[in-house]
Design an enzyme around this catalytic site. Sequence first.
Site, PDB file in Angstrom:
ATOM      1  N   HIS A 170       0.824  -1.218   0.000  1.00  0.00           N
ATOM      2  CA  HIS A 170       0.000   0.000   0.000  1.00  0.00           C
ATOM      3  C   HIS A 170       0.849   1.256   0.000  1.00  0.00           C
ATOM      4  CE1 HIS A 170      -3.083  -2.959   1.039  1.00  0.00           C
ATOM      5  NE2 HIS A 170      -3.820  -2.174   0.286  1.00  0.00           N
ATOM      6  N   GLU A 412     -10.727 -11.517  -3.885  1.00  0.00           N
ATOM      7  CA  GLU A 412      -9.279 -11.323  -3.803  1.00  0.00           C
ATOM      8  C   GLU A 412      -8.559 -12.465  -3.110  1.00  0.00           C
ATOM      9  OE1 GLU A 412      -8.489  -7.508  -1.964  1.00  0.00           O
ATOM     10  OE2 GLU A 412     -10.101  -7.731  -0.539  1.00  0.00           O
ATOM     11  N   ASP A 436      -4.327  -8.508  -3.915  1.00  0.00           N
ATOM     12  CA  ASP A 436      -4.323  -9.596  -2.942  1.00  0.00           C
ATOM     13  C   ASP A 436      -4.448 -10.955  -3.620  1.00  0.00           C
ATOM     14  OD1 ASP A 436      -3.929  -8.588  -0.313  1.00  0.00           O
ATOM     15  OD2 ASP A 436      -5.805  -7.494  -0.544  1.00  0.00           O
ATOM     16  N   CYS A 483     -10.688  -4.053  -9.771  1.00  0.00           N
ATOM     17  CA  CYS A 483     -10.149  -2.805  -9.217  1.00  0.00           C
ATOM     18  C   CYS A 483      -8.707  -2.958  -8.752  1.00  0.00           C
ATOM     19  CB  CYS A 483     -11.037  -2.279  -8.093  1.00  0.00           C
ATOM     20  SG  CYS A 483     -11.092  -3.374  -6.673  1.00  0.00           S
TER      21      CYS A 483
HETATM   22  C1  PEP Z   1      -6.678  -5.586  -4.171  1.00  0.00           C
HETATM   23  O1  PEP Z   1      -6.333  -6.361  -3.278  1.00  0.00           O
HETATM   24  O2  PEP Z   1      -6.527  -5.820  -5.392  1.00  0.00           O
HETATM   25  C2  PEP Z   1      -7.290  -4.293  -3.842  1.00  0.00           C
HETATM   26  C3  PEP Z   1      -7.796  -3.526  -4.776  1.00  0.00           C
HETATM   27  O3  PEP Z   1      -7.290  -3.915  -2.550  1.00  0.00           O
HETATM   28  P1  PEP Z   1      -6.015  -3.390  -1.753  1.00  0.00           P
HETATM   29  O4  PEP Z   1      -4.918  -3.117  -2.724  1.00  0.00           O
HETATM   30  O5  PEP Z   1      -6.428  -2.177  -1.003  1.00  0.00           O
HETATM   31  O6  PEP Z   1      -5.701  -4.555  -0.842  1.00  0.00           O
HETATM   32 MG    MG Z   2      -7.020  -6.098  -1.256  1.00  0.00          MG
END
Ligand code: PEP
Ligand code: MG
Length: 559
Positions: A170, A412, A436, A483
């Site tokens: 992140h 995910e 994920d 996403c």
């Molecule tokens: C993902 O896991 O692809 C996602 C969009 O969520 P994050 O990156 O916040 O875990």
């Molecule tokens: Mg995620």
Amino acid sequence: MDNEGFRIPRRFLPRDAVEDELERLDQSIASATAEIERNRDRVAEQLGDQYGAIFAAHVSMLNDPGLRATLEEMIRLRHYSPEYSVSRVLRNYAKVFQSLEGPMPERANDIFDIEKRLLRHLLGRRREELGNIVSEVLVLAHNLTPSETSNLNPKFVRGFVTETGGPGSHTAIVAEALGIPAVVGIGPFLAEVSGGETVIIDGDQGLVILHPDEETIARYRYEVDQQRSQARKLEAFRDLPAETLDGVRIQLLGNIEFPYEVEQCKERGSDGIGLYRTEFLFLAGAEQPSEEEQFAAYSEVARAMGDQPVVMRTVDLGADKIPNLPAPEDEPNPFLGLRSIRLALKHRGLFRTQLRAMLRASVAGNIRMMFPLICTLMELRAAKSVLQDAKEDLDEEGVKFDRNMKVGMMVEVPSAVLMMDHFAHEVDFFSIGTNDLVQYALAVDRSNKDVAGLYTASDPSVLRLINMAVKIAHEHDVPIGMCGQMCGNPLYTMFLLGLGLRSLSVTPAAIPEIKRVCRSVELPQCEKVAKRALRFDNAHHVRTYLKEELSKVVPNIRI
Ligand code: PEP
Ligand code: MG
């Protein structure tokens, strides 16, 4: 910053400050010496004099007249700050040891230890408040957490590099959101550099260039100009729809972490927000945001987007996003531990407050709610039951909310893909989170630099999971989008459209580029690409093939 978070400024001293600064240096040397001597005495008392002698070497290095003279020269003649002088000189000493054969390189650690001790006395114990930086800098740090990163001001922090972390972390995602060039998880390099030196950060290629020569600097200046003019050209796509050459409309949405990013999505011509990572509201301050604060933020985003959809994800905290909550006692595998929906279900009060705020905000626009990291049906049902309770409470209080608000889940983890036919009966939509999904499919920590080479959405196992997910959702007539970062990479656009995805949510900066690819392809061609890509047995071949196909339709594209 060193790995304890000390910032080492080069800062030039005014002439009349030199004597005071030398005095400060001497005091720090004296305090550091006293500290080491105290340690020596304690160890000698408990284990015997021969162990105490280990510290004697540190004391004599610290008090070496040669070191003191070199430092004085830098402060007196070159007007450098004592912090910079200490760091510069001792790091050079350490480099000499590191270049030797045999066990000597380990002695470099003793020198770093002395450097740290002196810096601690010169700078105080406080970790640098990164949010307080008010002049242009590059931040070079051992590690930055996602919340520290979210506090960086892009006006002043023009780039950052960390030794640890991974490209899917992140910290990297937030850097993208803030538009800060960054390289995350490059490995140890801080010993090679001190504050005030010239460094180039090439976030595209994951390169950090220390002490670049004039030619390299000129080449990068040119590159920056090229990128700016490329970005200007892409602005032309803003008001055009993301539509394929054969007339199929693709929904192109933006991912946001902070309400102010709504503007960036609109400026780039998005069709809405496909992922609002609301947990960043919980990471920004020391306190948890109140229901009213959350209500204000969610309403602001919903209102700003008008009729366009806004998918608000409920809190996805834990693992690398450390909330201000009682920490689990012992969590050796945080990505497999109490994170995301599991954490929300454990802290019901916090979760319910958030759901109330989202429900209340739902009258301001077109909000959809999404639960993260759903692994089992029971989890989904538990989350929905908290939502039901929140709705009943609001009803009793006579508070208005959108009764038909759509409720979806992220896909995910592989278990969610395998059970999608069941989930399909209980949600209004799915959104694939590849960040994920990649880590759980391949058992590779997304924020660990040592396994970053394995962390790729091109792996055939990941492609198969996505294919399965899209198929099952279509069979059950449940809308599905993506996403994860994968769909913000133009390399995969043809593949994803070819599988049947029609809704992609990407980081705002990627919207124009992905739109350009959508407008350059025909679906039958994408379907062929997807079919072929699914047949490769390794990530490298997948990537090479997708690159080749993409450059046929969009020549000169930079990937
Ligand atoms: C993902 O896991 O692809 C996602 C969009 O969520 P994050 O990156 O916040 O875990
Ligand atoms: Mg995620």
